[in-house]
Design a protein around this motif. Structure first.
Motif, PDB file in Angstrom:
ATOM      1  N   PRO A 132       0.838  -1.211   0.000  1.00 21.75           N
ATOM      2  CA  PRO A 132       0.000   0.000   0.000  1.00 21.75           C
ATOM      3  C   PRO A 132       0.867   1.254   0.000  1.00 21.75           C
ATOM      4  O   PRO A 132       2.096   1.196   0.137  1.00 21.75           O
ATOM      5  N   ASP A 133       0.226   2.408  -0.141  1.00 17.24           N
ATOM      6  CA  ASP A 133       0.956   3.678  -0.200  1.00 17.24           C
ATOM      7  C   ASP A 133       1.493   4.110   1.153  1.00 17.24           C
ATOM      8  O   ASP A 133       2.363   4.980   1.227  1.00 17.24           O
ATOM      9  N   HIS A 134       0.973   3.547   2.219  1.00 14.51           N
ATOM     10  CA  HIS A 134       1.418   3.937   3.547  1.00 14.51           C
ATOM     11  C   HIS A 134       1.448   2.709   4.451  1.00 14.51           C
ATOM     12  O   HIS A 134       1.005   1.637   4.060  1.00 14.51           O
ATOM     13  N   GLU A 135       1.981   2.842   5.609  1.00 16.64           N
ATOM     14  CA  GLU A 135       2.109   1.821   6.657  1.00 16.64           C
ATOM     15  C   GLU A 135       3.236   0.822   6.372  1.00 16.64           C
ATOM     16  O   GLU A 135       4.150   0.673   7.169  1.00 16.64           O
ATOM     17  N   ILE A 136       3.183   0.109   5.237  1.00 18.08           N
ATOM     18  CA  ILE A 136       4.178  -0.924   4.950  1.00 18.08           C
ATOM     19  C   ILE A 136       5.263  -0.333   4.056  1.00 18.08           C
ATOM     20  O   ILE A 136       5.032  -0.042   2.886  1.00 18.08           O
ATOM     21  N   ARG A 137       6.458  -0.148   4.622  1.00 19.30           N
ATOM     22  CA  ARG A 137       7.560   0.419   3.834  1.00 19.30           C
ATOM     23  C   ARG A 137       8.193  -0.631   2.928  1.00 19.30           C
ATOM     24  O   ARG A 137       8.562  -0.331   1.797  1.00 19.30           O
ATOM     25  N   SER A 138       8.339  -1.858   3.429  1.00 22.51           N
ATOM     26  CA  SER A 138       8.954  -2.921   2.637  1.00 22.51           C
ATOM     27  C   SER A 138       8.711  -4.247   3.327  1.00 22.51           C
ATOM     28  O   SER A 138       8.294  -4.301   4.496  1.00 22.51           O
ATOM     29  N   VAL A 139       8.968  -5.322   2.602  1.00 17.87           N
ATOM     30  CA  VAL A 139       8.909  -6.665   3.178  1.00 17.87           C
ATOM     31  C   VAL A 139      10.196  -7.393   2.813  1.00 17.87           C
ATOM     32  O   VAL A 139      10.856  -7.061   1.833  1.00 17.87           O
ATOM     33  N   GLU A 140      10.554  -8.366   3.629  1.00 15.04           N
ATOM     34  CA  GLU A 140      11.693  -9.228   3.308  1.00 15.04           C
ATOM     35  C   GLU A 140      11.502 -10.577   3.964  1.00 15.04           C
ATOM     36  O   GLU A 140      10.738 -10.725   4.926  1.00 15.04           O
ATOM     37  N   PHE A 141      12.182 -11.574   3.427  1.00 19.66           N
ATOM     38  CA  PHE A 141      12.192 -12.906   4.011  1.00 19.66           C
ATOM     39  C   PHE A 141      13.503 -13.068   4.768  1.00 19.66           C
ATOM     40  O   PHE A 141      14.576 -12.839   4.217  1.00 19.66           O
ATOM     41  N   VAL A 142      13.401 -13.471   6.032  1.00 22.09           N
ATOM     42  CA  VAL A 142      14.585 -13.527   6.894  1.00 22.09           C
ATOM     43  C   VAL A 142      14.707 -14.901   7.538  1.00 22.09           C
ATOM     44  O   VAL A 142      13.714 -15.603   7.750  1.00 22.09           O
ATOM     45  N   GLU A 143      15.934 -15.269   7.850  1.00 25.62           N
ATOM     46  CA  GLU A 143      16.222 -16.489   8.591  1.00 25.62           C
ATOM     47  C   GLU A 143      15.489 -16.431   9.935  1.00 25.62           C
ATOM     48  O   GLU A 143      15.480 -15.397  10.609  1.00 25.62           O
TER      49      GLU A 143
END
Length: 367
Positions: A132-143
């Motif tokens: 979305p345009d706000h709230e979620i800056r980025s996502v990533e998959f992490v160990e």
């Protein structure tokens, strides 16, 4: 006016509907929902948000007259642009009112938070994520072992507990402040709190070239029910297959190495061993051999002479075992070789089921 018996008072005491409703409202909690999603390497999807310094799983508050599962599906659509149904629960967490250090003005009463299984996403599903345009800056998959560094303590505990519950396949875990009420062997061992064994080396089904030095021999030891023996380090929770490095007395015979190592590490005996293949490091002249063999006996857990520790021994399906490692896409070829060998040995394919701890000498015919 209807009088309603209160479950919190003696049977002879009656309360009005208003009194009963007020009593129950005074003990009300918030309701939240979240979704655990992994990629094909078993890494967990987390969101970097613009309203707090720590990361979150996808999810949020449950709206009025909305079920937690409906809320989870709505949040996935709002936060990731993904439409899917979530129906499999992994954990239900009771979060106490004093566990979050929430501002007094928030009047946080505590929360019941549901964690659902969002499944394992392939590259195509990951590429379809739309933020979305706000709230979620980025996502990533992490160990998984990185979650405590990236999330708040309670969120990390909940995510790891839910991930262990997914691997263990015993049904949803009941948690209090992120900790299981009835810990499984994976919880007690602290599995996934340290980085998983990482071997992203290509798997080759044929013999290792003679020019390569054998530096490791590991075995997939199959019980009569088709599950394999996995060892958990008692101090780190790290998982490994039985086996180890060759030593001079082994006379360059990998089967002698394997039998010695599984005896020292797990007090285990092997039947006929079938060669599966080898892993090859493209930058080093090394080979890591893999075998499959029936597990013929299991004595009392020994102290490993190489480490001075006693491993926790568990039986898991081969698929569950791989979820405790980070072997990348080449693991698919090794898994296929394991099942081919299992079929040749006349051992059935194990259904996914809870992991079984083997703390004592075990009669394998009972498995």
């Amino acid at each position: 006016m209807t009088a309603t018996p209160s479950p919190d008072t003696p049977p002879s005491t009656m309360m009005t509907d208003e009194e009963y409703g007020a009593l129950r409202a005074s003990a009300a909690l918030w309701a939240g929902t979240s979704v655990l999603i992994t990629d094909e390497r078993g890494r967990v999807l987390i969101q970097h948000v613009d309203y707090r310094t720590t990361c979150l799983l996808p999810g949020g508050a449950v709206d009025a007259n909305e079920s937690p599962a409906q809320g989870a599906a709505r949040e996935l659509h709002e936060e990731l642009g993904v439409t899917m149904i979530v129906g499999r629960g992994l954990a239900v967490d009771w979060v106490s009112a004093d566990s979050l250090n929430a501002p007094a003005g928030m009047r946080f009463p505590g929360e019941i938070l549901h964690v659902y299984d969002g499944g394992t996403w392939d590259d195509e599903q990951i590429a379809a994520i739309r933020l979305p345009d706000h709230e979620i800056r980025s996502v990533e998959f992490v160990e998984p072992a990185r979650l405590p560094d990236l999330m708040s303590p309670g969120d990390a505990r909940r995510a790891l507990s839910a991930l262990r519950a997914r691997i263990n396949a015993a049904g949803p875990a009941l948690l209090e402040n992120g900790l299981p009420i009835s810990p499984t062997v994976l919880d007690r061992a602290g599995a996934l709190r340290t980085a998983r064994a990482r071997h992203h080396l290509p798997f080759h089904a044929g013999p290792a070239p003679e020019r390569l030095s054998v530096v490791q021999v590991w075995g997939w030891l199959l019980g009569p029910d088709g599950r394999v023996l996995v060892l958990l380090e008692p101090d780190t929770g790290a998982a490994l297959l039985p086996g180890g490095a060759p030593e001079l007395p082994d006379r360059d015979d990998p089967l002698i190495t394997l039998r010695r190592e599984v005896r020292e590490e797990a007090a285990a005996g092997l039947g006929k061993a079938l060669f599966l293949g080898h892993l090859r490091d493209p930058d080093k002249p090394y080979a890591r051999l893999r075998y499959a063999s029936p597990l013929t006996r299991l004595g009392p857990p020994p102290v490993d002479p190489a480490t001075g520790r006693t491993h926790i021994r568990v039986l898991a399906t081969p698929e569950q075992a791989l979820e405790l490692f980070d072997w990348g896409l080449p693991a698919a070829g090794q898994l296929a070789a394991v099942h081919q060998a299992r079929a040749r040995l006349g051992i059935p394919r194990a259904a996914r089921q809870p992991l079984t701890e083997l703390p004592d000498a075990t009669d394998l015919t009972t498995l």
